[in-house]
Design an enzyme around this catalytic site. Structure first.
Site, short mmCIF file in Angstrom:
data_model
loop_
_atom_site.label_atom_id
_atom_site.label_comp_id
_atom_site.label_asym_id
_atom_site.label_seq_id
_atom_site.Cartn_x
_atom_site.Cartn_y
_atom_site.Cartn_z
N CYS A 90 0.70 -1.16 0.07
CA CYS A 90 0.11 0.01 -0.07
C CYS A 90 0.89 1.53 -0.31
CB CYS A 90 -0.98 -0.16 0.58
SG CYS A 90 -2.40 1.32 0.92
N HIS A 142 -3.86 -4.91 -0.24
CA HIS A 142 -3.59 -5.37 1.24
C HIS A 142 -3.27 -7.43 1.29
CE1 HIS A 142 -3.13 -1.68 3.41
NE2 HIS A 142 -4.78 -0.95 2.58
N GLU A 199 -2.65 -9.58 3.38
CA GLU A 199 -3.48 -9.39 4.87
C GLU A 199 -4.79 -8.91 4.94
OE1 GLU A 199 -2.76 -4.68 5.14
OE2 GLU A 199 -1.75 -6.62 4.13
#
Length: 218
Positions: free
Chosen positions: A82, A189, A191
């Site tokens: 990001c 992202h 995650e």
């Protein structure tokens, strides 16, 4: 032994979730702003959410500017996430502070005149597909047009389009991933992107464990 991953801490948020995802994938991941920790780690992750100016100020205050450059120059696997992609460029429309300048180019704002035309809102928030165009080891086994989770209003626009590894459409087609040598960086992202995001982190850890693959990929 578990690969040692340094997660660079420059007070830009979204760090704990990155750590948890890396640990779930089998890494010994530690959050740090210590230069020696970062330099001695097997791999480095550079995540972040927030504003360009305050983030670059924090990076400089913590003495991380040259540490990040040294980490990349060392050849060890390096992953930006990001804001960690956007700050690799020379400048950003979001602020006045010079960025890291690892990549030539600038970070630009998603254009409202384009997104408004098709009923899209800024920030770009939610799931979107990534069209992969570069076969870097970090993307191994990830199908083209896989969906990842995005939260951003700005995007990286590198001068060297050969480094663009992924493109996403949101009013415009924008760079959502870059890759070259030992470096990969993504706008989304991993995650927050379920199993396909964890696959990207697992690929990164495998790259750390088999560092020689980077030289072979070149």
């Amino acid at each position: 032994m578990q690969p040692s991953i340094a997660i660079i801490d420059y007070d830009a948020g979204n760090i704990r979730s990155v750590q948890k995802a890396l640990e779930e994938c089998g890494a010994s991941a530690h959050i740090t702003a210590d230069a020696d920790d970062i330099v001695n780690a097997d791999g480095v992750v550079f995540p972040g959410q927030g504003a360009c100016d305050s983030s670059m100020q924090s990076i400089r205050e913590r003495g991380l500017f040259e540490v990040i450059r040294r980490s990349i120059d060392s050849g060890k696997p390096f992953l930006g996430v990001c804001l960690g992609l956007q700050l690799l460029l020379e400048s950003s429309e979001e602020g006045d502070e010079p960025c890291l300048g690892i990549l030539k180019g600038s970070t630009k704002r998603l254009p409202p005149e384009k997104t408004d035309q098709v009923g899209l809102k800024i920030p770009h928030m939610g799931w979107n597909s990534v069209s992969l165009s570069v076969q870097h080891p970090v993307f191994e086994g990830i199908p083209d047009e896989s969906y990842f989770y995005f939260v951003h209003s700005y995007y990286a626009d590198p001068e060297d389009k050969d480094m663009v590894a992924g493109v996403t459409s949101y009013g415009i087609d924008f760079c959502s991933a870059v890759a070259w040598d030992n470096v990969a960086a993504v706008q989304f992202h991993p995650e927050k992107s379920g199993s396909v995001g964890l696959r990207l982190y697992k690929n990164f850890l495998q790259l750390v464990e088999e560092n020689g693959r980077v030289a072979a990929w070149r």
